[in-house]
Design a protein around this motif. Sequence first.
Motif, mmCIF file in Angstrom:
data_model
loop_
_atom_site.group_PDB
_atom_site.id
_atom_site.type_symbol
_atom_site.label_atom_id
_atom_site.label_comp_id
_atom_site.label_asym_id
_atom_site.label_seq_id
_atom_site.Cartn_x
_atom_site.Cartn_y
_atom_site.Cartn_z
ATOM 1 N N THR A 31 0.881 -1.123 0.171
ATOM 2 C CA THR A 31 -0.196 0.088 0.017
ATOM 3 C C THR A 31 0.858 1.225 -0.007
ATOM 4 O O THR A 31 2.012 1.242 0.481
ATOM 5 N N SER A 32 0.323 2.366 -0.425
ATOM 6 C CA SER A 32 1.084 3.622 -0.560
ATOM 7 C C SER A 32 1.234 4.223 0.892
ATOM 8 O O SER A 32 0.453 4.263 1.641
ATOM 9 N N PRO A 33 2.563 4.529 1.260
ATOM 10 C CA PRO A 33 2.580 5.213 2.526
ATOM 11 C C PRO A 33 2.012 6.682 2.510
ATOM 12 O O PRO A 33 1.775 7.300 3.529
ATOM 13 N N LYS A 34 1.824 7.453 1.363
ATOM 14 C CA LYS A 34 1.126 8.644 1.200
ATOM 15 C C LYS A 34 -0.273 8.622 1.501
ATOM 16 O O LYS A 34 -1.228 7.541 1.058
ATOM 17 N N PRO A 35 -0.667 9.405 2.265
ATOM 18 C CA PRO A 35 -2.077 9.390 2.609
ATOM 19 C C PRO A 35 -3.125 10.118 1.470
ATOM 20 O O PRO A 35 -2.444 10.703 0.584
ATOM 21 N N LEU A 36 -4.285 9.748 1.443
ATOM 22 C CA LEU A 36 -5.061 10.146 0.557
ATOM 23 C C LEU A 36 -5.646 11.499 0.954
ATOM 24 O O LEU A 36 -6.110 11.757 2.127
#
Length: 44
Positions: A31-36
């Motif tokens: 999963t991407s570590p950047k928040p949506l």
Amino acid sequence: MRAFVAAAIGLAFAFALVLAITAIGAPPGETSPKPLLTTVPEHP
């Protein structure tokens, strides 16, 4: 009676589809570590 048979077949097909997807499992990856973004940016 035909409607009952059609509903039973449809329900069995849907259950089999869900079971097959569950058996396959989630695709590999991270999963991407950047928040949506959950809010709309304000316009100046």
